[in-house]
Design a protein around this motif. Structure first.
Motif, short mmCIF file in Angstrom:
data_model
loop_
_atom_site.label_atom_id
_atom_site.label_comp_id
_atom_site.label_asym_id
_atom_site.label_seq_id
_atom_site.Cartn_x
_atom_site.Cartn_y
_atom_site.Cartn_z
N LEU A 82 0.83 -1.21 0.00
CA LEU A 82 0.00 0.00 0.00
C LEU A 82 0.87 1.26 0.00
CD1 LEU A 82 -2.89 1.09 0.09
CD2 LEU A 82 -2.75 1.03 2.59
N THR A 83 1.97 1.23 0.71
CA THR A 83 2.89 2.37 0.73
C THR A 83 3.38 2.69 -0.68
OG1 THR A 83 3.64 1.86 2.98
CG2 THR A 83 5.07 3.25 1.65
N VAL A 84 3.79 1.66 -1.40
CA VAL A 84 4.28 1.86 -2.76
C VAL A 84 3.14 2.28 -3.69
CG1 VAL A 84 5.33 0.71 -4.76
CG2 VAL A 84 6.24 0.32 -2.46
N ALA A 85 1.94 1.73 -3.46
CA ALA A 85 0.79 2.11 -4.28
C ALA A 85 0.53 3.61 -4.18
CB ALA A 85 -0.45 1.33 -3.84
N VAL A 86 0.60 4.16 -2.96
CA VAL A 86 0.39 5.60 -2.77
C VAL A 86 1.50 6.39 -3.46
CG1 VAL A 86 0.30 7.47 -1.07
CG2 VAL A 86 -0.89 5.30 -0.62
N MET A 87 2.74 5.95 -3.28
CA MET A 87 3.87 6.66 -3.89
C MET A 87 3.78 6.68 -5.41
SD MET A 87 7.10 5.38 -1.58
CE MET A 87 7.37 5.99 0.08
N MET A 88 3.45 5.52 -6.00
CA MET A 88 3.37 5.45 -7.46
C MET A 88 2.17 6.23 -7.98
SD MET A 88 6.08 3.93 -8.22
CE MET A 88 5.76 4.00 -9.97
N ALA A 89 1.06 6.26 -7.21
CA ALA A 89 -0.09 7.06 -7.63
C ALA A 89 0.28 8.54 -7.67
CB ALA A 89 -1.26 6.82 -6.68
N VAL A 90 1.09 8.97 -6.72
CA VAL A 90 1.57 10.36 -6.72
C VAL A 90 2.36 10.63 -8.00
CG1 VAL A 90 3.17 11.98 -5.61
CG2 VAL A 90 1.59 10.62 -4.21
N GLY A 98 1.29 14.20 -8.19
CA GLY A 98 0.77 14.64 -6.91
C GLY A 98 -0.73 14.82 -6.90
N PHE A 99 -1.45 13.97 -7.67
CA PHE A 99 -2.91 14.01 -7.76
C PHE A 99 -3.42 15.35 -8.33
CE2 PHE A 99 -2.00 10.97 -4.31
CZ PHE A 99 -2.62 9.84 -4.83
N MET A 124 -3.45 15.92 -11.70
CA MET A 124 -3.92 15.69 -13.07
C MET A 124 -4.40 14.25 -13.21
SD MET A 124 -0.20 15.53 -14.97
CE MET A 124 -0.85 14.74 -16.46
N GLU A 125 -4.99 13.94 -14.34
CA GLU A 125 -5.44 12.58 -14.60
C GLU A 125 -4.25 11.63 -14.68
OE1 GLU A 125 -8.66 11.35 -14.89
OE2 GLU A 125 -9.11 13.32 -14.04
N PRO A 126 -4.46 10.34 -14.34
CA PRO A 126 -3.35 9.39 -14.42
C PRO A 126 -2.76 9.32 -15.83
CG PRO A 126 -5.24 8.43 -13.28
CD PRO A 126 -5.71 9.72 -13.87
N ASN A 127 -1.46 9.10 -15.91
CA ASN A 127 -0.83 8.91 -17.21
C ASN A 127 -1.19 7.53 -17.77
OD1 ASN A 127 0.78 7.07 -15.83
ND2 ASN A 127 2.59 8.38 -15.80
N GLU A 128 -0.59 7.17 -18.88
CA GLU A 128 -0.95 5.93 -19.55
C GLU A 128 -0.71 4.71 -18.68
OE1 GLU A 128 -0.04 3.55 -23.77
OE2 GLU A 128 1.11 5.33 -23.21
N ILE A 129 0.38 4.72 -17.94
CA ILE A 129 0.70 3.58 -17.06
C ILE A 129 -0.33 3.49 -15.93
CG2 ILE A 129 2.43 2.57 -15.54
CD1 ILE A 129 4.52 4.19 -17.21
N GLY A 130 -0.69 4.64 -15.36
CA GLY A 130 -1.70 4.65 -14.30
C GLY A 130 -3.04 4.15 -14.78
N ARG A 131 -3.42 4.55 -16.00
CA ARG A 131 -4.70 4.08 -16.56
C ARG A 131 -4.68 2.57 -16.78
NH1 ARG A 131 -3.99 8.78 -19.68
NH2 ARG A 131 -3.35 7.55 -21.50
#
Length: 283
Positions: free
Chosen positions: A117-125, A130-131, A133-140
């Motif tokens: 979960l720690t890494v999930a939050v970091m990678m989402a940032v 930093g939340f 804008m919309e997620p980039n292609e990898i986030g989508r």
């Protein structure tokens, strides 16, 4: 030679299970936390490679980097302790009880989840700057993975749940084989090669790994995946944990223990028949 024979490494498996059953809460949690975090980073790396190159096989080939690192560093995944710790109980090691096995599993689950979960939050940032804008292609892509492997199963009802469970069984059959394979060699290169093969297989085949999902699904929820926390728990995490337990313990731990630690014994060999030499008759 660096190769360790099966009877020898099975004893190492039992010893490892006993050691983990008696490990302090502090050390168990630290090692589990770091294992979840390292595996999550490896998953983010593999998805990034897949998206940027369009080659899923390349992502699968590179994913085992994190798995090999965390085991060489002595960290613990739930999938591994599912296989090793019960062997100490089955082997009747003094002081190992069902309660100590369940305690280990619970601590490792908690630590793995916290690390992932720690890494999930970091990678989402990172994926959303930093939340802001919309997620980039990898986030989508990560968001779509979470949606497809929760709601996608739910659409098929019982058949979907069965498929999820079987994928989880097959996953830890391979992952635990990788854990055990590391004990087959005394060299770092031998350990890495042995671990790499089954882990690459599980990732490319899309089998369900409970710790990997602890990163993918919370991350997907943060990145706009169209599924809920309840979808994640009911249609992925909990059935995956059950399937991982069955796969690792049944097809790896118990089979190796039964045939190398508690061998049934050999069949009686037939006694060779003595053939009398022909009598020589003088002419």
């Amino acid at each position: 030679m660096s190769y360790v024979s099966p009877p020898e490494f099975v004893q190492k498996m039992i010893d490892a299970g006993e050691s983990k059953a008696f490990m302090s809460t502090r050390d168990t949690m630290i090692r589990a936390y770091m294992a979840g975090a390292v595996l999550a980073l490896s998953a983010a790396f593999a998805v990034t490679v897949t998206v940027q190159t369009g080659e899923a096989l390349l992502g699968a080939v590179l994913f085992p980097v994190g798995f090999c690192l965390l085991y060489l560093l002595g960290f613990d995944l739930l999938t591994g302790v599912f296989t090793l710790v019960p062997l100490a109980l089955i082997d009747r090691r003094p002081g190992v009880t069902p309660r100590s096995v369940l305690r280990n599993w619970g601590l490792v689950f908690t630590g793995n989840f916290a690390g992932a979960l720690t890494v999930a939050v970091m990678m989402a940032v990172i994926f959303t700057v930093g939340f802001s804008m919309e997620p980039n292609e990898i986030g989508r892509q990560i968001g779509s993975i979470g949606e497809g492997r929760t709601v996608g199963y739910a659409e098929h009802g019982a058949a979907g749940m069965l498929t999820l469970f079987v994928r989880a069984v097959l996953c830890n059959w391979m992952v635990s084989t990788g854990v055990v394979a590391a004990m087959m060699s005394t060299s770092v290169s031998g350990k890495v090669i042995a671990m790499w093969m089954p882990v690459m297989l599980f990732f490319y085949m899309g089998f369900e790994h409970s710790i990997l999902n602890m990163y993918l699904f919370p991350s997907g929820l943060m990145l706009g995946g169209d599924f809920s926390i309840m979808d994640y728990l009911v249609w992925n995490e909990l059935p995956t944990v059950a399937g991982n337990l069955v796969g690792g313990l049944t097809f790896v731990g118990l089979t190796l223990y039964a045939t190398h630690a508690r061998t049934a014994g050999s069949l009686d060999r037939p006694t060779p028949q003595k053939i009398d030499a022909p009598v020589k008759v003088d002419a």
